[in-house]
Design a protein around this motif. Structure first.
Motif, PDB file in Angstrom:
ATOM      1  N   ARG A 203       0.827  -1.206   0.000  1.00 41.15           N
ATOM      2  CA  ARG A 203       0.000   0.000   0.000  1.00 41.15           C
ATOM      3  C   ARG A 203       0.865   1.262   0.000  1.00 41.15           C
ATOM      4  O   ARG A 203       0.591   2.222  -0.713  1.00 41.15           O
ATOM      5  CB  ARG A 203      -0.901  -0.028   1.237  1.00 41.15           C
TER       6      ARG A 203
ATOM      7  N   VAL B 117       0.722   4.041  -3.005  1.00 39.56           N
ATOM      8  CA  VAL B 117       0.336   5.418  -2.698  1.00 39.56           C
ATOM      9  C   VAL B 117       1.479   6.381  -3.017  1.00 39.56           C
ATOM     10  O   VAL B 117       1.263   7.440  -3.619  1.00 39.56           O
ATOM     11  CB  VAL B 117      -0.061   5.542  -1.205  1.00 39.56           C
TER      12      VAL B 117
ATOM     13  N   ASP C  58      -4.333   6.669  10.523  1.00 33.95           N
ATOM     14  CA  ASP C  58      -3.890   5.811   9.419  1.00 33.95           C
ATOM     15  C   ASP C  58      -2.402   5.972   9.114  1.00 33.95           C
ATOM     16  O   ASP C  58      -1.705   4.993   8.875  1.00 33.95           O
ATOM     17  CB  ASP C  58      -4.710   6.115   8.161  1.00 33.95           C
TER      18      ASP C  58
ATOM     19  N   PRO D 160      -7.813   8.450   6.465  1.00 35.95           N
ATOM     20  CA  PRO D 160      -7.134   7.378   5.714  1.00 35.95           C
ATOM     21  C   PRO D 160      -6.256   7.918   4.592  1.00 35.95           C
ATOM     22  O   PRO D 160      -6.629   8.867   3.890  1.00 35.95           O
ATOM     23  CB  PRO D 160      -8.304   6.562   5.149  1.00 35.95           C
TER      24      PRO D 160
ATOM     25  N   LYS E  58      -4.753   8.227   1.137  1.00 41.93           N
ATOM     26  CA  LYS E  58      -5.253   7.929  -0.206  1.00 41.93           C
ATOM     27  C   LYS E  58      -4.212   8.358  -1.247  1.00 41.93           C
ATOM     28  O   LYS E  58      -3.421   9.275  -0.993  1.00 41.93           O
ATOM     29  CB  LYS E  58      -6.576   8.660  -0.454  1.00 41.93           C
ATOM     30  N   PRO E  59      -4.206   7.717  -2.397  1.00 41.12           N
ATOM     31  CA  PRO E  59      -3.212   8.052  -3.425  1.00 41.12           C
ATOM     32  C   PRO E  59      -3.535   9.352  -4.162  1.00 41.12           C
ATOM     33  O   PRO E  59      -3.532   9.423  -5.391  1.00 41.12           O
ATOM     34  CB  PRO E  59      -3.272   6.848  -4.368  1.00 41.12           C
TER      35      PRO E  59
END
Length: 509
Positions: free
Chosen positions: A11, A15, A207, A234, A236-237
């Motif tokens: 992940r 990202v 996160d 959270p 996020k990309p």
């Protein structure tokens, strides 16, 4: 090969690559368009307007400088970068939502006028400090609660386990970092057992704080165990300033009768079950009595914000706090939000520094203070106050330590004493002043904690734990290295230069 695949498709890697591609695309587009005189002029004018906007804003001067330098260095796209990254990361809808929750928090926490008047008659200066906290943090001051200072981290851990076992109604945990290991696994076993018995168990974790600690989708794993869970902001990309706004709080609440906060996260290094940066020094404060209610409301406010729900706070308020004996002192939990434009944590610290008469003992993992804080500390020392600051000797972040060390000389020249925790890393966040005041919480002396993160702490006046903080800090000073000008001269020249450069850009790092 399998390990390489896991890294490549992790992940974090996905990202990171996505964000880097967005930045690169943005730069290429700007560069291509900048070949046109009109476009180049528009972007340059935009950068000038952004600089004027920054100069006339209410933000910290250090933050202004940190942005103005790169904007003027790269005027073609500097202004656009600021518009994308330099402002608050939450959109208007989210800010409005948070304000609505703050109003509800205000309705749930009412200052007892007798307590307020009693403190005013005893000490007007203390009463003014408490009034500021109550007004801007929405959290009242109490005189019917007890506190216990817990240091090192394993003392907090043992204390927490005992209280978790007693839970009958609810357990609320909100932590920046949770990491699987001895500490968290033993806590998780209790949480699962309690959830099966009908106890309302809720967990919030950040996160980014848990990015390298917990597997992706860990919140769903907890939900499957009967443990309600929310993940703060959270990752996020998508290229966004929202990365900067983190939930750095560490809060544990059991049945509304016992609460904890401090520097300790739920990971093994905090209790020295594993060694990362030598011996890890940390601390926490345990609160019992009516003051716990402020922590419960803090947690529920964050929970409602993340879940977009509207829990009735009153159903979680105990009718009996289980504390009979009153402490000779006052306890005031407080929270600090980056969304309200009020630097509560910094002001609490500055009030303590400015009112000190005899001594100020400070523990912090990062001494990345802005000009206001540096001036306040220096003036306190110059007027004869014994100002001592404890920092790590073995840092967790080399660049943060470089900035920390870059502040040593200025403070030493003013008479401030600085101690590095020789056995390893000092992660405690404590202030103790004149045997009267203490603050224990999650707040570092750096820009991120003071301006960008959600934080919390406990302000105390004449509680027994004030002297506990003092005695523990004094004991540890004896095993620290006292920094001198000779110590500073021994720092390699290149580290000094790095520290000075990073010091300028610390607010946006």
């Amino acid at each position: 090969m399998q390990k390489i695949k896991r890294i490549l498709f992790s992940r974090v890697m996905v990202v990171s690559v996505a964000i880097l591609l967005q930045i690169l695309t943005f730069i290429i587009i700007i560069y291509r368009f900048s070949n046109y005189f009109v476009i180049d002029t528009i972007f340059t004018v935009l950068s000038v307007l952004v600089v004027l906007y920054i100069l006339n804003g209410k933000t910290n001067p250090v933050y202004k400088i940190a942005w103005i330098i790169p904007i003027l260095t790269f005027p073609v796209f500097g202004g656009l970068f600021y518009l994308m990254l330099g402002r608050n990361g939450f959109n208007k809808k989210m800010i409005v939502r948070m304000k609505e929750i703050s109003y509800k928090m205000d309705d749930s926490l009412n200052q007892n006028s007798q307590t307020e008047n009693s403190l005013f008659l005893e000490n007007k200066i203390a009463a003014n400090q408490a009034k500021y906290i109550e007004r801007y943090s929405i959290c009242p001051v109490y005189n019917n609660s007890t506190t216990e200072f817990l240091s090192p981290g394993d003392k907090f851990y043992k204390h927490l386990l005992k209280e978790l076992q007693k839970a009958e109604k609810y357990i609320f945990l909100e932590f920046f970092i949770i990491n699987e290991g001895i500490m968290w696994n033993s806590i998780l076993e209790i949480l699962k057992e309690k959830a099966k018995k009908g106890v309302d168990v809720r967990v919030i974790y950040d996160d980014v704080g848990c990015l390298f600690k917990l597997p992706f989708g860990y919140d769903k794993s907890l939900e499957s165990m009967g443990i309600k869970c929310c993940v703060f902001n959270p990752l996020k990309p998508v290229f966004s300033i929202r990365f900067n706004n983190r939930d750095h709080r560490k809060i544990a609440i059991i049945d509304g009768k016992t609460a904890y906060t401090g520097g300790v996260n739920l990971a093994d290094e905090y209790i020295n079950e594993i060694e990362r940066f030598g011996h890890w020094r940390d601390s926490a404060i345990a609160v019992k009595g009516e003051a716990v209610w402020s922590f419960a409301v803090m947690f529920l406010s964050m929970w409602n914000f993340l879940r977009n729900t509207d829990n009735d706070y009153s159903i979680f308020k105990p009718t009996d706090y289980g504390v009979n004996a009153k402490e000779n002192g006052y306890v005031q939990p407080f929270n600090d939000s980056p969304l309200d434009g009020e630097p509560v944590s910094e002001t609490v610290y500055l009030n303590l520094i400015n009112q000190a008469r005899r001594y100020i003992f400070i523990e912090t993992p990062y001494l990345i203070a802005d000009n206001k804080m540096m001036v306040a500390l220096s003036i306190a020392a110059k007027r004869g106050v014994d100002v001592r600051i404890m920092t790590p000797h073995i840092p967790d972040k080399w660049y943060a330590f470089a900035v920390t060390q870059s502040n040593y000389a200025e403070l030493l020249e003013s008479g401030v004493s600085i101690y590095e925790y020789t056995p390893g890393f000092n992660h405690g966040k404590t202030f103790v002043v004149d045997d009267e005041y203490a603050v224990v919480g999650t707040i570092n002396l750096d820009y991120r904690s003071l301006y960008l993160h959600f934080e919390c702490g406990v302000w105390m006046y004449k509680t027994k734990s004030v002297l506990e903080v003092k005695e523990d800090t004094l004991r540890v000073f004896d095993i620290c290295e006292k920094i001198t000008f000779d110590s500073i001269r021994k720092i390699p020249w290149y580290k000094k230069i790095i520290g000075l450069i990073f010091k300028i850009f610390a607010p946006i790092m």
